[in-house]
Design a protein around this motif. Sequence first.
Motif, mmCIF file in Angstrom:
data_model
loop_
_atom_site.group_PDB
_atom_site.id
_atom_site.type_symbol
_atom_site.label_atom_id
_atom_site.label_comp_id
_atom_site.label_asym_id
_atom_site.label_seq_id
_atom_site.Cartn_x
_atom_site.Cartn_y
_atom_site.Cartn_z
ATOM 1 N N LEU A 50 0.832 -1.206 0.000
ATOM 2 C CA LEU A 50 0.000 0.000 0.000
ATOM 3 C C LEU A 50 0.866 1.256 0.000
ATOM 4 O O LEU A 50 0.578 2.223 -0.709
ATOM 5 C CB LEU A 50 -0.926 0.004 1.221
ATOM 6 C CG LEU A 50 -2.086 1.008 1.178
ATOM 7 C CD1 LEU A 50 -3.153 0.546 0.197
ATOM 8 C CD2 LEU A 50 -2.701 1.205 2.557
ATOM 9 N N ARG A 51 1.936 1.254 0.779
ATOM 10 C CA ARG A 51 2.825 2.419 0.856
ATOM 11 C C ARG A 51 3.573 2.641 -0.456
ATOM 12 O O ARG A 51 3.869 3.781 -0.820
ATOM 13 C CB ARG A 51 3.811 2.257 2.018
ATOM 14 C CG ARG A 51 3.136 2.342 3.372
ATOM 15 C CD ARG A 51 4.115 2.078 4.511
ATOM 16 N NE ARG A 51 5.110 3.129 4.617
ATOM 17 C CZ ARG A 51 4.922 4.272 5.263
ATOM 18 N NH1 ARG A 51 3.763 4.514 5.856
ATOM 19 N NH2 ARG A 51 5.881 5.176 5.336
ATOM 20 N N ILE A 53 2.250 1.965 -3.431
ATOM 21 C CA ILE A 53 1.232 2.591 -4.277
ATOM 22 C C ILE A 53 1.089 4.069 -3.921
ATOM 23 O O ILE A 53 0.906 4.926 -4.792
ATOM 24 C CB ILE A 53 -0.121 1.877 -4.127
ATOM 25 C CG1 ILE A 53 -0.033 0.435 -4.640
ATOM 26 C CG2 ILE A 53 -1.220 2.627 -4.890
ATOM 27 C CD1 ILE A 53 -1.272 -0.392 -4.349
ATOM 28 N N ALA A 54 1.175 4.362 -2.614
ATOM 29 C CA ALA A 54 1.022 5.749 -2.150
ATOM 30 C C ALA A 54 2.218 6.621 -2.510
ATOM 31 O O ALA A 54 2.177 7.842 -2.328
ATOM 32 C CB ALA A 54 0.814 5.767 -0.635
ATOM 33 N N ILE A 83 -3.996 11.036 -4.810
ATOM 34 C CA ILE A 83 -4.020 9.977 -3.796
ATOM 35 C C ILE A 83 -4.176 10.552 -2.392
ATOM 36 O O ILE A 83 -3.427 11.449 -1.995
ATOM 37 C CB ILE A 83 -2.726 9.137 -3.852
ATOM 38 C CG1 ILE A 83 -2.624 8.387 -5.178
ATOM 39 C CG2 ILE A 83 -2.675 8.142 -2.696
ATOM 40 C CD1 ILE A 83 -1.304 7.662 -5.365
ATOM 41 N N PHE A 85 -3.890 9.196 1.481
ATOM 42 C CA PHE A 85 -3.337 8.042 2.196
ATOM 43 C C PHE A 85 -3.525 8.200 3.698
ATOM 44 O O PHE A 85 -3.200 9.248 4.262
ATOM 45 C CB PHE A 85 -1.840 7.889 1.882
ATOM 46 C CG PHE A 85 -1.158 6.795 2.657
ATOM 47 C CD1 PHE A 85 -1.392 5.466 2.349
ATOM 48 C CD2 PHE A 85 -0.297 7.101 3.697
ATOM 49 C CE1 PHE A 85 -0.771 4.453 3.069
ATOM 50 C CE2 PHE A 85 0.337 6.103 4.417
ATOM 51 C CZ PHE A 85 0.096 4.769 4.100
ATOM 52 N N ILE A 162 -8.203 8.666 -5.573
ATOM 53 C CA ILE A 162 -7.929 7.320 -5.042
ATOM 54 C C ILE A 162 -7.635 7.449 -3.557
ATOM 55 O O ILE A 162 -6.802 8.274 -3.157
ATOM 56 C CB ILE A 162 -6.735 6.666 -5.759
ATOM 57 C CG1 ILE A 162 -7.026 6.507 -7.261
ATOM 58 C CG2 ILE A 162 -6.395 5.315 -5.134
ATOM 59 C CD1 ILE A 162 -5.830 6.044 -8.076
ATOM 60 N N LEU A 164 -6.291 5.484 -0.191
ATOM 61 C CA LEU A 164 -5.546 4.326 0.297
ATOM 62 C C LEU A 164 -5.588 4.329 1.821
ATOM 63 O O LEU A 164 -5.174 5.307 2.446
ATOM 64 C CB LEU A 164 -4.092 4.380 -0.186
ATOM 65 C CG LEU A 164 -3.876 4.517 -1.701
ATOM 66 C CD1 LEU A 164 -2.382 4.614 -2.010
ATOM 67 C CD2 LEU A 164 -4.502 3.355 -2.456
ATOM 68 N N ASP A 166 -4.772 2.164 5.451
ATOM 69 C CA ASP A 166 -4.076 1.058 6.113
ATOM 70 C C ASP A 166 -4.767 0.774 7.444
ATOM 71 O O ASP A 166 -4.628 1.538 8.403
ATOM 72 C CB ASP A 166 -2.603 1.424 6.331
ATOM 73 C CG ASP A 166 -1.763 0.207 6.699
ATOM 74 O OD1 ASP A 166 -2.332 -0.892 6.834
ATOM 75 O OD2 ASP A 166 -0.535 0.360 6.842
ATOM 76 N N VAL A 195 -8.742 1.629 -1.855
ATOM 77 C CA VAL A 195 -7.957 0.416 -1.625
ATOM 78 C C VAL A 195 -7.558 0.410 -0.161
ATOM 79 O O VAL A 195 -6.976 1.380 0.332
ATOM 80 C CB VAL A 195 -6.693 0.373 -2.508
ATOM 81 C CG1 VAL A 195 -5.963 -0.954 -2.325
ATOM 82 C CG2 VAL A 195 -7.051 0.592 -3.970
ATOM 83 N N SER A 196 -7.877 -0.671 0.535
ATOM 84 C CA SER A 196 -7.634 -0.714 1.975
ATOM 85 C C SER A 196 -7.013 -2.037 2.403
ATOM 86 O O SER A 196 -7.444 -3.107 1.968
ATOM 87 C CB SER A 196 -8.962 -0.512 2.723
ATOM 88 O OG SER A 196 -8.769 -0.658 4.123
#
Length: 258
Positions: A50-51, A53-54, A83, A85, A162, A164, A166, A195-196
Amino acid sequence: MGQIDKAILVRNLSFAYKDTLILSKVNTDIEIGKLSFILGKNGSGKSTFLRIIAGLLPYHAGNVYILGKENSKLSVAERAKIIGFLNQQHKAVFPFTVEEVVLTGRAGYINFLPKEKDRRAAFIALEKVGITHLQKRIYTELSGGEQQLVMIARVLAQEPKILLLDEPTAHLDFINQAHLLTLLKKLTNEGLTIVSVLHDPNLAFLYGDDFLFIKDYQVIRAPNNTSSWSTEFLRTIYQNNIDAIPYNGRALLIPNMN
């Protein structure tokens, strides 16, 4: 060249911490306007993926395209407008009000002082999350669950394309978990891509549209003609004796004690 019809496109991505391999030649994509969950065992690399992508971790090989643009070539300002995040852990030091904390999500749009449109965006974010009653409260005096909801509002105020997240349900009680995931589902229905990372596959299966699993340095989906909540498939992911109980067209997982 990335494909603009995908929110995220990953090709031949590899990543390692020093000599520890985390991801190897990953190829996957994530659809626009879907609520996608990343699942897998602890330590499998979910948060790392995920990071990446971020744009917070440099990848060693391969490409990551965000709405058709190579992630590593986006400026910080460009990425901030695409994004949003939310990290797993966050800590406030100064006694800001909730409104002030949420306004910091507008940093990519503010040159000097926040304008009325920035305050309006912050209020709309508070409204969406259902915490306008906390607007004037001091952030550091809130419970962990309330702080988590404030941080969700902060990233929504950013107005990203988007989102994201976590472990967004961390610190939330059962009711607020349901409230948050219902909100995320509503936001994707309105066109936002989310996205999670989630530890709890039951919550993911109740609310999600798409499911990615990380195992053996790879990001995978269930094989064709196999549901993501197939008992046989999930036993290979979690390497544990679990059963999938049919529920509402999907399934809930329980540990098999036999």
